[in-house]
Design a protein around this motif. Structure first.
Motif, PDB file in Angstrom:
ATOM      1  N   LEU A   1       0.822  -1.195   0.000  1.00 13.96           N
ATOM      2  CA  LEU A   1       0.000   0.000   0.000  1.00 13.96           C
ATOM      3  C   LEU A   1       0.864   1.257   0.000  1.00 13.96           C
ATOM      4  O   LEU A   1       1.900   1.315   0.663  1.00 13.96           O
ATOM      5  CB  LEU A   1      -0.899   0.024   1.236  1.00 13.96           C
ATOM      6  N   THR A   2       0.430   2.267  -0.735  1.00  8.72           N
ATOM      7  CA  THR A   2       1.002   3.594  -0.599  1.00  8.72           C
ATOM      8  C   THR A   2       0.371   4.246   0.627  1.00  8.72           C
ATOM      9  O   THR A   2      -0.540   3.687   1.254  1.00  8.72           O
ATOM     10  CB  THR A   2       0.697   4.440  -1.839  1.00  8.72           C
ATOM     11  N   ASP A   3       0.823   5.437   0.978  1.00 12.12           N
ATOM     12  CA  ASP A   3       0.216   6.144   2.108  1.00 12.12           C
ATOM     13  C   ASP A   3      -1.271   6.372   1.864  1.00 12.12           C
ATOM     14  O   ASP A   3      -2.096   6.215   2.775  1.00 12.12           O
ATOM     15  CB  ASP A   3       0.922   7.485   2.339  1.00 12.12           C
ATOM     16  N   ALA A   4      -1.608   6.736   0.633  1.00 12.81           N
ATOM     17  CA  ALA A   4      -3.020   6.958   0.300  1.00 12.81           C
ATOM     18  C   ALA A   4      -3.816   5.664   0.384  1.00 12.81           C
ATOM     19  O   ALA A   4      -4.950   5.641   0.878  1.00 12.81           O
ATOM     20  CB  ALA A   4      -3.140   7.572  -1.096  1.00 12.81           C
ATOM     21  N   GLY A   5      -3.220   4.569  -0.087  1.00 14.12           N
ATOM     22  CA  GLY A   5      -3.892   3.284  -0.027  1.00 14.12           C
ATOM     23  C   GLY A   5      -4.096   2.817   1.400  1.00 14.12           C
ATOM     24  O   GLY A   5      -5.148   2.264   1.747  1.00 14.12           O
ATOM     25  N   ARG A   6      -3.097   3.036   2.244  1.00 21.21           N
ATOM     26  CA  ARG A   6      -3.205   2.637   3.642  1.00 21.21           C
ATOM     27  C   ARG A   6      -4.308   3.424   4.338  1.00 21.21           C
ATOM     28  O   ARG A   6      -5.097   2.860   5.103  1.00 21.21           O
ATOM     29  CB  ARG A   6      -1.872   2.840   4.361  1.00 21.21           C
ATOM     30  N   ALA A   7      -4.371   4.730   4.066  1.00 18.03           N
ATOM     31  CA  ALA A   7      -5.409   5.556   4.688  1.00 18.03           C
ATOM     32  C   ALA A   7      -6.800   5.081   4.280  1.00 18.03           C
ATOM     33  O   ALA A   7      -7.720   5.014   5.099  1.00 18.03           O
ATOM     34  CB  ALA A   7      -5.207   7.020   4.302  1.00 18.03           C
ATOM     35  N   ARG A   8      -6.945   4.741   3.015  1.00 13.77           N
ATOM     36  CA  ARG A   8      -8.256   4.275   2.535  1.00 13.77           C
ATOM     37  C   ARG A   8      -8.594   2.900   3.116  1.00 13.77           C
ATOM     38  O   ARG A   8      -9.745   2.646   3.491  1.00 13.77           O
ATOM     39  CB  ARG A   8      -8.257   4.233   1.019  1.00 13.77           C
ATOM     40  N   ALA A   9      -7.600   2.030   3.205  1.00  9.64           N
ATOM     41  CA  ALA A   9      -7.833   0.706   3.796  1.00  9.64           C
ATOM     42  C   ALA A   9      -8.262   0.832   5.255  1.00  9.64           C
ATOM     43  O   ALA A   9      -9.197   0.152   5.707  1.00  9.64           O
ATOM     44  CB  ALA A   9      -6.571  -0.145   3.686  1.00  9.64           C
ATOM     45  N   LEU A  10      -7.596   1.699   6.002  1.00 15.60           N
ATOM     46  CA  LEU A  10      -7.930   1.877   7.411  1.00 15.60           C
ATOM     47  C   LEU A  10      -9.336   2.452   7.583  1.00 15.60           C
ATOM     48  O   LEU A  10     -10.064   2.079   8.510  1.00 15.60           O
ATOM     49  CB  LEU A  10      -6.896   2.784   8.080  1.00 15.60           C
ATOM     50  N   ALA A  11      -9.723   3.357   6.692  1.00 14.14           N
ATOM     51  CA  ALA A  11     -11.068   3.927   6.760  1.00 14.14           C
ATOM     52  C   ALA A  11     -12.126   2.842   6.556  1.00 14.14           C
ATOM     53  O   ALA A  11     -13.154   2.814   7.248  1.00 14.14           O
ATOM     54  CB  ALA A  11     -11.224   5.034   5.724  1.00 14.14           C
ATOM     55  N   MET A  12     -11.873   1.931   5.617  1.00 14.10           N
ATOM     56  CA  MET A  12     -12.836   0.859   5.370  1.00 14.10           C
ATOM     57  C   MET A  12     -12.824  -0.171   6.496  1.00 14.10           C
ATOM     58  O   MET A  12     -13.872  -0.699   6.880  1.00 14.10           O
ATOM     59  CB  MET A  12     -12.540   0.187   4.031  1.00 14.10           C
ATOM     60  N   LEU A  13     -11.651  -0.461   7.037  1.00 13.27           N
ATOM     61  CA  LEU A  13     -11.592  -1.396   8.157  1.00 13.27           C
ATOM     62  C   LEU A  13     -12.291  -0.821   9.379  1.00 13.27           C
ATOM     63  O   LEU A  13     -12.911  -1.561  10.151  1.00 13.27           O
ATOM     64  CB  LEU A  13     -10.137  -1.730   8.492  1.00 13.27           C
ATOM     65  N   ARG A  14     -12.206   0.491   9.567  1.00 16.15           N
ATOM     66  CA  ARG A  14     -12.941   1.134  10.659  1.00 16.15           C
ATOM     67  C   ARG A  14     -14.435   0.876  10.497  1.00 16.15           C
ATOM     68  O   ARG A  14     -15.124   0.505  11.461  1.00 16.15           O
ATOM     69  CB  ARG A  14     -12.644   2.630  10.665  1.00 16.15           C
ATOM     70  N   ARG A  15     -14.931   1.059   9.295  1.00 15.39           N
ATOM     71  CA  ARG A  15     -16.349   0.806   9.032  1.00 15.39           C
ATOM     72  C   ARG A  15     -16.699  -0.664   9.312  1.00 15.39           C
ATOM     73  O   ARG A  15     -17.662  -0.961  10.022  1.00 15.39           O
ATOM     74  CB  ARG A  15     -16.678   1.128   7.566  1.00 15.39           C
ATOM     75  N   HIS A  16     -15.907  -1.550   8.730  1.00 18.84           N
ATOM     76  CA  HIS A  16     -16.185  -2.987   8.852  1.00 18.84           C
ATOM     77  C   HIS A  16     -16.191  -3.428  10.310  1.00 18.84           C
ATOM     78  O   HIS A  16     -17.127  -4.122  10.763  1.00 18.84           O
ATOM     79  CB  HIS A  16     -15.137  -3.768   8.054  1.00 18.84           C
ATOM     80  N   ARG A  17     -15.203  -3.043  11.054  1.00 19.94           N
ATOM     81  CA  ARG A  17     -15.050  -3.535  12.412  1.00 19.94           C
ATOM     82  C   ARG A  17     -16.029  -2.883  13.383  1.00 19.94           C
ATOM     83  O   ARG A  17     -16.484  -3.523  14.343  1.00 19.94           O
ATOM     84  CB  ARG A  17     -13.600  -3.376  12.858  1.00 19.94           C
TER      85      ARG A  17
END
Length: 210
Positions: free
Chosen positions: A63-79
Motif C-alpha cells: 500500500l502507498t500512504d493513500a492506499g493505507r489511509a483508505r484501507a484503514l477507513a474501510m476497516l474502521r467501518r467494517h469492524r
C-alpha cells in the motif's frame, strides 16, 4: 474514486500484514479475494494507476500512504459494524463478517459516527482486531501467534482470525474468547485452569499477549 472492489482489495492487502510482516504476493491476494490471478493482475494495475498500491511484476503488493489511509477507513467501518451487530443485535462472532461486508459500503459517515459513539468508542472488534479511530490511528499491544508460543507461555487471547466461521464457532464452544487467559503446554493449552483440545487450525488462528 468510490469503488467497493478497490476497497476490498485494499483491506485485504492491509490485513495480510496486520499480524505478520511479510507483504502479500499476487497469488496470495488472488486466493484471499477468491479470484483468478489474471483478475488480480488487472486490478493491481488499476490500484497502482490510482496511486493506492506500489507493485513491480512478480513482486509483492504494498500500500502507498493513500492506499493505507483508505484501507484503514474501510476497516474502521467494517469492524465497527461487526461490533455493533454483536453488541446491539445479538449476532455471534462467527456470523458478522458477511453482514459487515455488505453494510460497510452503504451506511453514511453520520451513522458510522453514531454507532461509534453509542458503543463507547471501542478499540477492538469482537475478534480482537483493532478498530482504527477516525484519524486512522491503530493501537495494538505486542503479540505472538499460538503456533509460535513456547510451552509455558501465558497470555491473554488478543485476536482470533475471522476467516473460518466454522473454526470460530468451534473455538467459542471450547471457551475461547478475546481476553481469556491461555497457558501453552507441551500437550496443548490450558484454559481457565483446564486442559482443552483445540482444532488443529487453531494454532494459526489465535494470537496471544506476550
Amino acid at each position: 474514486m468510490a469503488s467497493p472492489a478497490f476497497d476490498d482489495y485494499l483491506k485485504t492487502v492491509y490485513s495480510h500484514t496486520e499480524w505478520q510482516d511479510a507483504p502479500i504476493t499476487p497469488s496470495q491476494l488472488a486466493a484471499a479475494v477468491g479470484v483468478a490471478p489474471s483478475s488480480v493482475t488487472e486490478m493491481v494495475k488499476k490500484l497502482a494507476a490510482a496511486g493506492l498500491v506500489s507493485h513491480v511484476p512478480y513482486g509483492a503488493v504494498k500500500l502507498t500512504d493513500a492506499g493505507r489511509a483508505r484501507a484503514l477507513a474501510m476497516l474502521r467501518r467494517h469492524r465497527l459494524i461487526e461490533t455493533w451487530l454483536v453488541s446491539e443485535f445479538g449476532y455471534a462472532w462467527h456470523e458478522v463478517h458477511d453482514e459487515a461486508e455488505v453494510l460497510e459500503h452503504t451506511i453514511s459517515d453520520r451513522l458510522l459516527e453514531g454507532i461509534d459513539e453509542r458503543l463507547g468508542r471501542p478499540r477492538f472488534d469482537p475478534h480482537g482486531d483493532a478498530i482504527p479511530d477516525a484519524a486512522g490511528h491503530v493501537q495494538r499491544e505486542p503479540f505472538v501467534l499460538l503456533a509460535d508460543a513456547a510451552p509455558g507461555h501465558v497470555g491473554r487471547v488478543l485476536r482470533v482470525s475471522d476467516r473460518d466461521p466454522d473454526l470460530l464457532q468451534a473455538l467459542e464452544d471450547a471457551g475461547v474468547a478475546v481476553g481469556v487467559e491461555m497457558t501453552v503446554t507441551d500437550a496443548g493449552v490450558h484454559l481457565t485452569g483446564a486442559e482443552i483440545t483445540l482444532p488443529e487450525a487453531a494454532a494459526d488462528a489465535i494470537w496471544l499477549s506476550v
